[in-house]
Write a protein that holds these residues in place. Structure first.
Motif, PDB file in Angstrom:
ATOM      1  N   TYR A  15      -2.139 -11.412   7.963  1.00 17.73           N
ATOM      2  CA  TYR A  15      -2.943 -11.282   6.743  1.00 17.73           C
ATOM      3  C   TYR A  15      -4.385 -10.907   7.093  1.00 17.73           C
ATOM      4  O   TYR A  15      -4.977 -10.031   6.469  1.00 17.73           O
ATOM      5  CB  TYR A  15      -2.892 -12.593   5.954  1.00 17.73           C
ATOM      6  CG  TYR A  15      -3.682 -12.573   4.670  1.00 17.73           C
ATOM      7  CD1 TYR A  15      -3.230 -11.822   3.580  1.00 17.73           C
ATOM      8  CD2 TYR A  15      -4.850 -13.299   4.528  1.00 17.73           C
ATOM      9  CE1 TYR A  15      -3.946 -11.802   2.390  1.00 17.73           C
ATOM     10  CE2 TYR A  15      -5.567 -13.295   3.344  1.00 17.73           C
ATOM     11  CZ  TYR A  15      -5.103 -12.543   2.275  1.00 17.73           C
ATOM     12  OH  TYR A  15      -5.815 -12.521   1.098  1.00 17.73           O
ATOM     13  N   LEU A  75       1.063  -3.829  -3.328  1.00 18.02           N
ATOM     14  CA  LEU A  75       1.712  -5.107  -2.986  1.00 18.02           C
ATOM     15  C   LEU A  75       0.667  -6.188  -2.728  1.00 18.02           C
ATOM     16  O   LEU A  75      -0.386  -5.917  -2.154  1.00 18.02           O
ATOM     17  CB  LEU A  75       2.563  -4.959  -1.724  1.00 18.02           C
ATOM     18  CG  LEU A  75       3.876  -4.204  -1.838  1.00 18.02           C
ATOM     19  CD1 LEU A  75       4.549  -4.128  -0.465  1.00 18.02           C
ATOM     20  CD2 LEU A  75       4.795  -4.854  -2.839  1.00 18.02           C
ATOM     21  N   ASN A  76       0.998  -7.393  -3.109  1.00 18.40           N
ATOM     22  CA  ASN A  76       0.172  -8.550  -2.781  1.00 18.40           C
ATOM     23  C   ASN A  76       0.051  -8.602  -1.258  1.00 18.40           C
ATOM     24  O   ASN A  76       1.060  -8.570  -0.545  1.00 18.40           O
ATOM     25  CB  ASN A  76       0.869  -9.800  -3.337  1.00 18.40           C
ATOM     26  CG  ASN A  76       0.204 -11.084  -2.964  1.00 18.40           C
ATOM     27  OD1 ASN A  76      -0.036 -11.364  -1.794  1.00 18.40           O
ATOM     28  ND2 ASN A  76      -0.060 -11.900  -3.965  1.00 18.40           N
ATOM     29  N   ASP A  79       2.036 -11.376   0.452  1.00 18.12           N
ATOM     30  CA  ASP A  79       3.469 -11.077   0.458  1.00 18.12           C
ATOM     31  C   ASP A  79       3.785 -10.019   1.513  1.00 18.12           C
ATOM     32  O   ASP A  79       4.794 -10.119   2.215  1.00 18.12           O
ATOM     33  CB  ASP A  79       3.923 -10.586  -0.912  1.00 18.12           C
ATOM     34  CG  ASP A  79       3.863 -11.664  -1.980  1.00 18.12           C
ATOM     35  OD1 ASP A  79       3.661 -12.846  -1.640  1.00 18.12           O
ATOM     36  OD2 ASP A  79       3.998 -11.318  -3.171  1.00 18.12           O
ATOM     37  N   ILE A  82       3.893 -11.654   4.882  1.00 16.42           N
ATOM     38  CA  ILE A  82       5.128 -12.429   5.049  1.00 16.42           C
ATOM     39  C   ILE A  82       6.302 -11.487   5.340  1.00 16.42           C
ATOM     40  O   ILE A  82       7.116 -11.752   6.236  1.00 16.42           O
ATOM     41  CB  ILE A  82       5.398 -13.318   3.819  1.00 16.42           C
ATOM     42  CG1 ILE A  82       4.316 -14.395   3.696  1.00 16.42           C
ATOM     43  CG2 ILE A  82       6.789 -13.935   3.884  1.00 16.42           C
ATOM     44  CD1 ILE A  82       4.311 -15.147   2.372  1.00 16.42           C
ATOM     45  N   LEU A  83       6.385 -10.392   4.607  1.00 18.98           N
ATOM     46  CA  LEU A  83       7.449  -9.419   4.849  1.00 18.98           C
ATOM     47  C   LEU A  83       7.337  -8.817   6.248  1.00 18.98           C
ATOM     48  O   LEU A  83       8.347  -8.656   6.948  1.00 18.98           O
ATOM     49  CB  LEU A  83       7.404  -8.293   3.805  1.00 18.98           C
ATOM     50  CG  LEU A  83       7.917  -8.652   2.421  1.00 18.98           C
ATOM     51  CD1 LEU A  83       7.588  -7.539   1.431  1.00 18.98           C
ATOM     52  CD2 LEU A  83       9.417  -8.913   2.451  1.00 18.98           C
ATOM     53  N   SER A 108       6.288 -18.079   1.339  1.00 20.04           N
ATOM     54  CA  SER A 108       5.811 -17.522   0.066  1.00 20.04           C
ATOM     55  C   SER A 108       5.649 -18.612  -0.988  1.00 20.04           C
ATOM     56  O   SER A 108       4.720 -18.571  -1.782  1.00 20.04           O
ATOM     57  CB  SER A 108       6.728 -16.400  -0.423  1.00 20.04           C
ATOM     58  OG  SER A 108       8.002 -16.892  -0.761  1.00 20.04           O
ATOM     59  N   SER A 112       1.846 -18.199  -1.520  1.00 22.66           N
ATOM     60  CA  SER A 112       1.674 -17.077  -2.438  1.00 22.66           C
ATOM     61  C   SER A 112       1.878 -17.510  -3.884  1.00 22.66           C
ATOM     62  O   SER A 112       1.797 -18.701  -4.191  1.00 22.66           O
ATOM     63  CB  SER A 112       2.635 -15.946  -2.048  1.00 22.66           C
ATOM     64  OG  SER A 112       2.233 -14.733  -2.643  1.00 22.66           O
ATOM     65  N   THR A 113       2.162 -16.559  -4.751  1.00 16.74           N
ATOM     66  CA  THR A 113       2.303 -16.860  -6.179  1.00 16.74           C
ATOM     67  C   THR A 113       3.618 -17.582  -6.459  1.00 16.74           C
ATOM     68  O   THR A 113       4.523 -17.604  -5.620  1.00 16.74           O
ATOM     69  CB  THR A 113       2.253 -15.562  -7.016  1.00 16.74           C
ATOM     70  OG1 THR A 113       3.428 -14.790  -6.736  1.00 16.74           O
ATOM     71  CG2 THR A 113       1.004 -14.757  -6.715  1.00 16.74           C
ATOM     72  N   SER A 116       6.573 -15.109  -6.101  1.00 18.87           N
ATOM     73  CA  SER A 116       6.642 -14.219  -4.941  1.00 18.87           C
ATOM     74  C   SER A 116       7.893 -14.440  -4.103  1.00 18.87           C
ATOM     75  O   SER A 116       8.429 -13.498  -3.518  1.00 18.87           O
ATOM     76  CB  SER A 116       5.407 -14.385  -4.052  1.00 18.87           C
ATOM     77  OG  SER A 116       4.294 -13.783  -4.653  1.00 18.87           O
ATOM     78  N   TYR A 117       8.351 -15.674  -4.039  1.00 13.96           N
ATOM     79  CA  TYR A 117       9.513 -15.953  -3.198  1.00 13.96           C
ATOM     80  C   TYR A 117      10.727 -15.139  -3.625  1.00 13.96           C
ATOM     81  O   TYR A 117      11.538 -14.733  -2.794  1.00 13.96           O
ATOM     82  CB  TYR A 117       9.837 -17.453  -3.170  1.00 13.96           C
ATOM     83  CG  TYR A 117      10.489 -17.984  -4.419  1.00 13.96           C
ATOM     84  CD1 TYR A 117      11.875 -18.035  -4.520  1.00 13.96           C
ATOM     85  CD2 TYR A 117       9.724 -18.427  -5.499  1.00 13.96           C
ATOM     86  CE1 TYR A 117      12.477 -18.519  -5.666  1.00 13.96           C
ATOM     87  CE2 TYR A 117      10.324 -18.919  -6.639  1.00 13.96           C
ATOM     88  CZ  TYR A 117      11.702 -18.962  -6.726  1.00 13.96           C
ATOM     89  OH  TYR A 117      12.301 -19.440  -7.861  1.00 13.96           O
ATOM     90  N   ILE A 120      10.181 -11.598  -2.167  1.00 12.86           N
ATOM     91  CA  ILE A 120      10.378 -11.653  -0.713  1.00 12.86           C
ATOM     92  C   ILE A 120      11.870 -11.740  -0.388  1.00 12.86           C
ATOM     93  O   ILE A 120      12.392 -10.992   0.438  1.00 12.86           O
ATOM     94  CB  ILE A 120       9.638 -12.873  -0.102  1.00 12.86           C
ATOM     95  CG1 ILE A 120       8.143 -12.824  -0.387  1.00 12.86           C
ATOM     96  CG2 ILE A 120       9.965 -13.041   1.377  1.00 12.86           C
ATOM     97  CD1 ILE A 120       7.325 -11.985   0.516  1.00 12.86           C
TER      98      ILE A 120
END
Length: 137
Positions: A15, A75-76, A79, A82-83, A108, A112-113, A116-117, A120
């Motif tokens: 990040y 994209l966030n 996220d 994480i990806l 996530s 994250s939001t 988001s999960y 993902i």
């Protein structure tokens, strides 16, 4: 070593690289200089970051291929990190796929939001399904 803790550090480092818009080869050493980790965690994070620096275009290409109805640039960023982490682990055979997907979903949910999960999980499931199709053709 806690792989869960190491993944969290790796996600944070990816990040930070994204926010800085940099794939500087010196970044892994700089990141480690500012964060205290157990030796095994540091080794995991350094390994992930070095692989990312070399494989960024490949990993981002996979993400772009499997995000449906999304613009990569929008994209966030968390996220995306994480990806990237999950795909680095999957494509380099570092961790079993089911574990990677579960851990990515957990990251996530934690960082994250609220939804988001699902994104993902969907992207990673599509990548794995697509990879399985490629292997059978």
């Amino acid at each position: 070593m806690s792989r869960k803790v190491a993944r969290s550090w790796a996600m944070k480092a990816l990040y930070e690289m994204e926010i800085k818009d940099s794939v500087d080869p010196l970044f892994p050493d700089e990141f480690m200089a500012y964060h205290e980790m157990q030796d095994d965690e540091e080794q995991f994070v350094t390994n992930i970051l070095r692989k990312y620096i070399v494989q960024k275009d490949k990993i981002d290409g996979i993400i772009e291929e499997y995000i449906e109805d999304w613009d990569f640039e929008r994209l966030n960023r968390l996220d995306l990190s994480i990806l990237r982490l999950a795909l680095l682990e999957i494509t380099n055979g570092i961790t079993p796929v089911s574990v990677v997907i579960n851990e990515a979903v957990e990251l996530s949910k934690k960082y994250s939001t609220a939804i988001s999960y699902r994104f993902i999980n969907g992207v990673l499931a599509a990548v794995v399904k697509g990879s399985s199709k490629d292997a059978t053709n």
